[in-house]
Design an enzyme around this catalytic site. Sequence first.
Site, PDB file in Angstrom:
ATOM      1  N   HIS A 156     -32.910  77.368  11.376  1.00 36.54           N
ATOM      2  CA  HIS A 156     -32.739  75.908  11.569  1.00 36.54           C
ATOM      3  C   HIS A 156     -32.832  75.532  13.048  1.00 36.54           C
ATOM      4  CE1 HIS A 156     -31.038  76.025   7.444  1.00 36.54           C
ATOM      5  NE2 HIS A 156     -30.416  77.103   7.899  1.00 36.54           N
ATOM      6  N   SER A 277     -50.344  67.337  36.124  1.00 36.75           N
ATOM      7  CA  SER A 277     -50.373  65.913  35.785  1.00 36.75           C
ATOM      8  C   SER A 277     -51.022  65.154  36.931  1.00 36.75           C
ATOM      9  CB  SER A 277     -48.944  65.422  35.572  1.00 36.75           C
ATOM     10  OG  SER A 277     -48.876  64.028  35.758  1.00 36.75           O
ATOM     11  N   LYS A 283     -45.311  68.568  37.679  1.00 42.58           N
ATOM     12  CA  LYS A 283     -45.569  69.021  36.312  1.00 42.58           C
ATOM     13  C   LYS A 283     -46.460  70.254  36.215  1.00 42.58           C
ATOM     14  CE  LYS A 283     -45.156  66.427  32.842  1.00 42.58           C
ATOM     15  NZ  LYS A 283     -44.347  66.551  31.653  1.00 42.58           N
ATOM     16  N   GLU A 290     -50.590  73.530  23.384  1.00 40.07           N
ATOM     17  CA  GLU A 290     -50.610  72.261  22.637  1.00 40.07           C
ATOM     18  C   GLU A 290     -51.965  72.043  21.961  1.00 40.07           C
ATOM     19  OE1 GLU A 290     -47.525  69.458  25.106  1.00 40.07           O
ATOM     20  OE2 GLU A 290     -49.439  69.897  26.029  1.00 40.07           O
TER      21      GLU A 290
END
Length: 463
Positions: A156, A277, A283, A290
């Site tokens: 979980h 970024s 970043k 992704e």
Amino acid sequence: MAQLWGGRFTKATDRQVYEFNASINFDKRLYKQDIRGSIAHVRMLSKQGILTAREEELLLSGLMQIENDIEHETIRITPEYEDIHSFVEAVLTQRIGEAGKKLHTGRSRNDQVALDMRLYIRDEIIAVDSLLRTLLDVILQIMKENVHTYMPGFTHLQKAQPVTLAHHMGAYFEMFRRDRERLADAARRMNYCPLGSGALAGTTYPLDRAYTASLLGFYAPTRNSMDSVSDRDYLIEFLSDLSMIMMHLSRSCEEIITWNTNEYRFVEIDDSYSTGSSIMPQKKNPDIAELVRGKTGRVYGALMQLLTVMKSLPLAYNKDMQEDKEMAFDAVDTVRSCLVLYTGMLSTMGFRKDVMEASAKNGFTNATDAADYLVNRGVPFRDAHSIVGRLVLTCIEKDCSLDELTLEELRRESPVFGEDIYEAISMKTCVEKRNTAGAPGPVAMEDEIRQAQEYLDRGGISL
Ligand code: ARG
């Protein structure tokens, strides 16, 4: 517009109809398979006395020359031909004359395209399998190096029990191993040659289908000719196997993205596999993970598309089947690039073992072991569960871990606790004593690793 047909037509094809119908823009990718199939067909026709030796010689050298010219870009496959089959036949006939017109004897584009796709997919299965094998090598290496790297195991997405990084990676080893088994299984089932099935009903020429099949490395010819020209099951199986690979990659990428966050800091994706970024200078983003996660949708899309195309199709060949190509090509390209990129990202990724281990130590991952301690000393499991549950509450109030409670505090809940509880619930014990087959303990894990290495040493798909 160059077409292989037209005798029975009195009008030229409408331009838009021609373009809508043509497949050359995507089936040109099959040129090698198409030529390979034609070469086998010609050799068989000659062996059967349907072509003369001279015709065979002309056709074979013509076909090989075309392949060579396409490869070296001395000819270009252009859209004035309807499909790759028309292109090859037309160029051949331009070059060698009359003999070229005999190439299509005893053949239809229906069995021809069925063959081309099978040859193509068979090669792709082997290529994907080899990429999976390289990935498994990388995973196994990480496993070997991390038999004693403790980390929390989750259910979980809540910390559950401590495991090791080797054990966690071992789960992915199993997933990708099954993917390879599925591919091998699909390859075996599809390794039959449809050539010689004609348009749908075979042919009256004395073709030797078994000979063509053996020239092309198939086990045997396919059986029913109507099924042979309209079967795309093998492609659906392959897309389903690819979907499963993407599902596994996506699960792992999701974890890597999470582990790479500031909150977790379990891993550090290498700079060479990260992106920045345009506005936020601090970043470093996990774009590759992704994108792999995101591209899963394209591959599932291809599977759904082909299942839908094939649904309700009457026997035998229907032009709908031309729609089997573009998304299948896209799916296999996608999976191949995802496997390459994911493998590169994984092999260069840093694991912060200290952070993982510290994380495994909090979150009461040893609570089950504390309960087991009591059970081993005669307390019924249900009572032990409740005793440890109350101790966890105490810890939460005091903001400490179970092994930071004093013996006196432990005994307040159960007199059974002794000094040896601290050793029993130490991280080392919790992990290293779990040695049932498949568990994270080092005895079990070394055995898994040995078997995994043996499995990898056995090599790839052989047909
Ligand atoms: N381009 C077609 C396909 O990909 C080739 C077979 C065409 N057959 C036909 N009878 N029109 O399926």
